[in-house]
Scaffold this active site. Structure first.
Site, short mmCIF file in Angstrom:
data_model
loop_
_atom_site.label_atom_id
_atom_site.label_comp_id
_atom_site.label_asym_id
_atom_site.label_seq_id
_atom_site.Cartn_x
_atom_site.Cartn_y
_atom_site.Cartn_z
N GLN A 87 0.81 -1.21 0.00
CA GLN A 87 0.00 0.00 0.00
C GLN A 87 0.85 1.26 0.00
OE1 GLN A 87 -2.55 -0.47 3.43
NE2 GLN A 87 -3.35 -2.41 2.69
N HIS A 153 -0.74 -0.26 5.61
CA HIS A 153 -1.36 0.76 6.48
C HIS A 153 -0.48 1.99 6.75
CE1 HIS A 153 -4.08 -2.62 8.39
NE2 HIS A 153 -4.11 -2.60 7.05
N GLU A 246 -14.90 2.90 9.60
CA GLU A 246 -15.51 3.92 10.46
C GLU A 246 -15.45 5.31 9.85
OE1 GLU A 246 -14.28 1.96 14.81
OE2 GLU A 246 -13.59 3.97 14.26
N TYR A 267 -9.54 -10.89 10.18
CA TYR A 267 -9.76 -11.60 8.92
C TYR A 267 -9.96 -13.09 9.15
CZ TYR A 267 -8.39 -7.25 6.68
OH TYR A 267 -8.33 -5.92 6.28
#
Length: 373
Positions: A87, A153, A246, A267
């Protein structure tokens, strides 16, 4: 607090929310025609709009592209070296509030080091010779200590507040417990000056064991941030694990719970932390279960979309749609899924100064799309 949630996976259905929710009839949707400005972008992450016309688009592998009004692309030189794995890469881009006079842009990126990669903030001036653009006086003005190995992340989004301070979101780097450590930037929202220093008045200023840049803690991986134009408050959207994405309105010094509380599951299917609530930890304004993998957000304030005025739009990667959230003050009262017919992962959503809405699609043939009413 009455926490509202998305609880259906039907792209055509209007969502029923917990509590006293309002149904949003399909007839209330302004019709839009998705118009491709340019394609062939390699996993584009963020778009910014130049006042003289044209766009800046980041690509995750480290390129910054200038896209002309006609859709022609060229590479902007002078970008930082990025850690382009997983990412990580070249992430958000925003213009300085005074861009027309100072020509300054800000970008977040994942930066490698012997201790692992973390999220950093880069500032430079945009110069142009005709259609050729370059960055000058580039400088990494902030390096977060959310360093870890691997490509998970990083966050990260930027949002300038009305007072000129700069909010920056950071992910937990796949090590959730670090989000509860205020000596770490990991899993936090930061509030910085335009020079990358801690902003005066931050909640942990002068406290031993606390990073002075921190605004709030307990976040997982917020890849959306925007200032509500009505209230001037920062709103963020963050990824959950298996469910539990969220929407939050981060307040100074507050703890948003990750990984102690969550509305999602691991997960593996296992329980996360202690459940969904704990004293001293904040509840989200809204959450999704199952996950839509949210990325990018924009408040609609354009007269071009009268039926969407005041709504919040959130991109969905896994969900492959644009989520339209109807607001009532600081509450979300209904949701509608848009653009599902594209079958595209939505990475970013922005409103341009001319009032048009744009989205970026996340693929090796990514598109910049204008939503024409």
């Amino acid at each position: 607090m009455n926490v509202l949630s998305f609880c259906t996976t039907s792209a055509a259905a209007l969502v029923l929310l917990a509590g006293s929710a309002v149904m949003m009839p399909a007839a209330a949707q302004s019709s839009v025609d998705p118009e491709t400005v340019t394609d062939g972008l390699a996993y584009p992450w963020s778009v910014a709009f130049l006042p003289e016309g044209g766009y800046l688009v980041t690509e995750r592998d480290g390129l910054l592209k200038f896209v002309s009004a006609e859709g022609d692309q060229s590479v902007v030189s002078g970008t930082p070296e990025v850690f382009a794995q997983g990412q990580g890469g070249l992430l958000d881009v925003v213009l300085s509030p005074g861009f027309e006079s100072d020509r300054t842009i800000y970008m977040t990126f994942s930066q490698g080091s012997p201790e692992g990669a973390g999220t950093s903030l880069y500032r430079a001036k945009l110069a142009a010779d005709g259609e050729n653009h370059r960055l000058e006086d580039g400088e990494t003005i902030f390096r977060a200590n959310n360093r870890a190995y691997g490509g998970r992340h990083f966050g990260s989004r930027l949002a300038f507040a009305p007072d000129g301070t700069l909010f920056m979101t950071l992910g937990d780097r796949g090590e959730g417990s670090r989000s509860q450590d205020p000596s770490e930037h990991t899993g936090s929202v930061l509030r910085l000056t335009s020079n990358g220093d801690p902003a005066p008045g931050n909640p942990f200023e002068g406290l031993e064991g606390y990073k002075p840049e921190i605004w709030s803690i307990g976040h997982r991986n917020p890849q959306s941030a925007a200032i509500n134009p009505v209230t001037g408050k920062l709103w963020t959207v963050e990824h959950g694990a298996r469910g539990g994405d969220e929407v939050n309105i981060p307040e100074a010094g507050k703890n948003y719970g990750w990984p102690v509380i969550s509305y999602g599951r691991h997960y593996s299917g296992g329980k996360i932390g202690e459940g969904t609530s704990r004293d001293g930890m904040e509840q989200p304004v809204y959450y999704w279960d199952p996950s839509i993998a949210p990325s990018g957000m924009a408040f609609v304030k354009s007269d071009l979309y009268p039926d969407w005025q005041g709504d919040l739009l959130v991109g969905a990667l896994r969900g492959q749609h644009l989520s339209r959230l109807r607001l009532d003050g600081d509450s979300i009262v209904a949701e509608e899924q848009l653009l599902a017919e594209l079958g595209e992962r939505i990475r970013d959503v922005r409103q341009a100064p001319d009032g048009f809405l744009y989205v970026l699609t996340d693929s090796d043939d990514g598109r910049l799309i204008r939503l024409v009413p």
